[in-house]
Scaffold this motif. Structure first.
Motif, mmCIF file in Angstrom:
data_model
loop_
_atom_site.group_PDB
_atom_site.id
_atom_site.type_symbol
_atom_site.label_atom_id
_atom_site.label_comp_id
_atom_site.label_asym_id
_atom_site.label_seq_id
_atom_site.Cartn_x
_atom_site.Cartn_y
_atom_site.Cartn_z
ATOM 1 N N LEU A 24 0.861 -1.179 0.000
ATOM 2 C CA LEU A 24 0.000 0.000 0.000
ATOM 3 C C LEU A 24 0.896 1.227 0.000
ATOM 4 C CD1 LEU A 24 -1.344 -2.103 2.428
ATOM 5 C CD2 LEU A 24 -3.202 -0.621 1.761
ATOM 6 N N LEU A 25 0.562 2.199 -0.837
ATOM 7 C CA LEU A 25 1.302 3.447 -0.895
ATOM 8 C C LEU A 25 0.441 4.543 -0.299
ATOM 9 C CD1 LEU A 25 3.898 4.859 -1.910
ATOM 10 C CD2 LEU A 25 2.610 5.391 -4.005
ATOM 11 N N MET A 26 1.020 5.294 0.645
ATOM 12 C CA MET A 26 0.324 6.388 1.309
ATOM 13 C C MET A 26 1.258 7.582 1.364
ATOM 14 S SD MET A 26 -1.251 4.230 4.427
ATOM 15 C CE MET A 26 -2.495 3.014 4.128
ATOM 16 N N ALA A 27 0.693 8.739 1.658
ATOM 17 C CA ALA A 27 1.506 9.944 1.813
ATOM 18 C C ALA A 27 0.937 10.755 2.965
ATOM 19 C CB ALA A 27 1.508 10.768 0.535
ATOM 20 N N THR A 28 1.824 11.381 3.715
ATOM 21 C CA THR A 28 1.412 12.250 4.814
ATOM 22 C C THR A 28 2.532 13.257 5.054
ATOM 23 O OG1 THR A 28 0.330 12.223 6.994
ATOM 24 C CG2 THR A 28 2.295 10.880 6.755
ATOM 25 N N PRO A 29 2.227 14.401 5.661
ATOM 26 C CA PRO A 29 3.282 15.384 5.899
ATOM 27 C C PRO A 29 4.449 14.808 6.704
ATOM 28 C CG PRO A 29 1.149 16.415 6.219
ATOM 29 C CD PRO A 29 0.910 14.930 6.069
ATOM 30 N N THR A 30 5.633 15.152 6.298
ATOM 31 C CA THR A 30 6.855 14.682 6.938
ATOM 32 C C THR A 30 6.860 14.959 8.431
ATOM 33 O OG1 THR A 30 8.040 15.053 4.881
ATOM 34 C CG2 THR A 30 9.375 14.904 6.870
ATOM 35 N N ASP A 31 6.427 16.155 8.834
ATOM 36 C CA ASP A 31 6.491 16.553 10.243
ATOM 37 C C ASP A 31 5.218 16.296 11.027
ATOM 38 O OD1 ASP A 31 9.136 17.367 10.077
ATOM 39 O OD2 ASP A 31 8.587 19.383 9.417
ATOM 40 N N SER A 32 4.246 15.590 10.451
ATOM 41 C CA SER A 32 3.031 15.252 11.191
ATOM 42 C C SER A 32 3.355 14.139 12.195
ATOM 43 C CB SER A 32 1.939 14.771 10.229
ATOM 44 O OG SER A 32 2.302 13.519 9.671
ATOM 45 N N PRO A 33 2.513 13.965 13.225
ATOM 46 C CA PRO A 33 2.759 12.848 14.148
ATOM 47 C C PRO A 33 2.866 11.506 13.412
ATOM 48 C CG PRO A 33 1.132 14.310 15.092
ATOM 49 C CD PRO A 33 1.378 14.785 13.681
ATOM 50 N N THR A 34 1.992 11.281 12.436
ATOM 51 C CA THR A 34 2.034 10.027 11.690
ATOM 52 C C THR A 34 3.340 9.905 10.907
ATOM 53 O OG1 THR A 34 -0.366 9.950 11.509
ATOM 54 C CG2 THR A 34 0.878 8.652 9.913
ATOM 55 N N GLY A 35 3.737 10.958 10.207
ATOM 56 C CA GLY A 35 4.984 10.939 9.443
ATOM 57 C C GLY A 35 6.193 10.670 10.322
ATOM 58 N N ARG A 36 6.253 11.337 11.458
ATOM 59 C CA ARG A 36 7.375 11.118 12.390
ATOM 60 C C ARG A 36 7.360 9.703 12.953
ATOM 61 N NH1 ARG A 36 5.567 16.157 14.268
ATOM 62 N NH2 ARG A 36 4.731 15.152 16.149
#
Length: 124
Positions: A24-36
């Motif tokens: 699965l390919l997803m994207a989220t902001p680099t500095d968001s809690p999920t990204g971190r």
């Protein structure tokens, strides 16, 4: 998508995804809690579907810089999800989730055979 910080604080967020038959390919902001959390732990739990038919996926995460993904793969993600993080001013990363365990949840009678994948190998 459910992740946890290094100190165990849970974080849950809905994200668009594209399934290519392997990951699965997803994207989220680099500095968001999920990204971190994803970048630090490289582990995730996904819940897909509605309450009467849910697939639970435990996966390993590859972190891919936004410009490092092949263009055709990013174009496919954008076409399928209606969202293109490459066009945003906020820094995003791609997160490729390789399933290690998949369970299907629907009815009580299905619970004994709910595990569909274990250690990255299909059981069904």
């Amino acid at each position: 998508m459910a992740t946890a910080s290094a100190d165990g604080a849970p974080y849950l967020v809905p994200l668009s995804f594209d399934w290519d038959g392997e990951a699965l390919l997803m994207a989220t902001p680099t500095d968001s809690p999920t990204g971190r959390n994803l970048a630090a732990s490289r582990a995730v739990r996904l819940g897909l579907g509605d309450t009467r038919d849910v697939s639970m996926i435990d996966g390993e995460v590859d972190v891919i810089e936004i410009d490092a993904l092949p263009r055709d793969r990013g174009d496919r993600f954008a076409a399928r999800t209606g969202f293109d993080p490459r066009s945003l001013a906020t820094p995003y990363r791609w997160f490729r989730v390789s399933p290690r365990r998949i369970q299907a949840w629907r009815e009580v009678n299905e619970l004994p055979d709910r595990e569909l994948m274990r250690e990255g190998s299909w059981l069904a």
